[in-house]
Write an enzyme that holds these catalytic residues in place. Sequence first.
Site, PDB file in Angstrom:
ATOM      1  N   ASP A  38     -22.128  12.360 -12.623  1.00 41.36           N
ATOM      2  CA  ASP A  38     -21.977  11.706 -11.420  1.00 41.36           C
ATOM      3  C   ASP A  38     -20.878  10.346 -11.469  1.00 41.36           C
ATOM      4  OD1 ASP A  38     -21.916  10.654  -8.870  1.00 41.36           O
ATOM      5  OD2 ASP A  38     -23.781  11.270  -8.491  1.00 41.36           O
ATOM      6  N   ASP A  78     -26.909  15.543 -13.124  1.00 44.09           N
ATOM      7  CA  ASP A  78     -27.719  16.307 -12.376  1.00 44.09           C
ATOM      8  C   ASP A  78     -27.690  17.616 -12.276  1.00 44.09           C
ATOM      9  OD1 ASP A  78     -29.126  17.175  -9.887  1.00 44.09           O
ATOM     10  OD2 ASP A  78     -28.465  15.115  -8.427  1.00 44.09           O
ATOM     11  N   ASP A 118     -25.720   9.372 -14.633  1.00 40.61           N
ATOM     12  CA  ASP A 118     -26.547  10.544 -13.968  1.00 40.61           C
ATOM     13  C   ASP A 118     -25.963  11.683 -14.337  1.00 40.61           C
ATOM     14  OD1 ASP A 118     -28.345  11.598 -12.411  1.00 40.61           O
ATOM     15  OD2 ASP A 118     -27.150  11.405 -10.619  1.00 40.61           O
TER      16      ASP A 118
END
Length: 379
Positions: free
Chosen positions: A288, A96, A94
Amino acid sequence: MSRNAEVIRSAFREYYFKQKSIHAPAAIDQREFGYSQFGMHGMVRHLSFKSIGELIATLVKEVPSDVYCSNALYRFPTLPMQEKQWLGADLIFDIDGKDLGLPCVPLHSYAVCAACGHASPPDDGEYSCSACGGKKADHVSIPCSKCIDGSKKEAKRLIDFMTEDLGVERQNIDAYFSGNNGFHFHVRDDSYRPLDSQARSDLVGYIAGVGLLAESVGVRKAQGGDDVFVKFPKSGLALGWRKKVADKLKIDSASIIKLGNIAKEKGGYAGFKAELDKMTREMGARIDPQVTTDVHRVFRMPGTINSKSGLAKIKCDELDSFDPFTDACLLGSAKVKVKMKTQVKFKLKGESYNLSKESAELPAYAAVYLICKGLADSA
């Protein structure tokens, strides 16, 4: 249910009834599914579906705010966690946009009071709601093209690590826009499924550029004091982080004197190690770590709508040309009246909006976007 939730839920139901973007994950019957509901805390979990048709029927009936699917495979996905019998988990990542520290973010961010919902552009001082005096706020962002470009740059860096350093075939890496302000990656390679949390943590550390030893690029600590000497590893500097650092420092396996001088200029072993840590973190991909290391995580399901924006988590085959504000904006266009909480500028489906009046009539996809962000209410 609030009027805002009713408007969003209606748009989501229409999408799930007509949707063409949800596809069954591999081994769907061994996955755990979950979803959140409008106006309710927590998540309905430990669900299982035998087919994509059964799943979509549930989405149309329940109209959840968010839908999740496990990256893990289980023998008994509906049982409590300790009884599921874990069979392995897909490797996921991930990125972000909010974690990238982009300088443009303060220019298009808003503070939404946690107490009364009043919205205003945040300032640099201590927050205080101008409507009720509340001290707590949710900070929301309307991502701009620079935000998306920043996330794309990080995404390409991650893909390079996976293909060049880890040997994953590019066709086995599925890239998705997260539905809000980032990208998700699903690796379809069975060889990674057995990895436990510690092995995935090691993988994250490598990709993020954390913990590279100075000795691995040839800088060694002399006995007594902080002096250094250079002895390159027998396997050379041609692969992985060694090559990345060597290219950055413009050295090769014959650069013993040059690297020694660089280390001395940085203050010896400790100074060089600190500079190396900074360098590798800047060159690593900012992912992440919790997402990748959690082998029991339920992750946002591809093709479903993100309740933070009303945009879809959608596959993007060509990162360079992908435009989330068009390609992931898949809700309907029926007119919806909204009451604005603050002046907002944004762009969806190729149309630019600059809303300064108290009320506006917008296509459903634009109205839902603002309501999800907390910047407007249904009129």
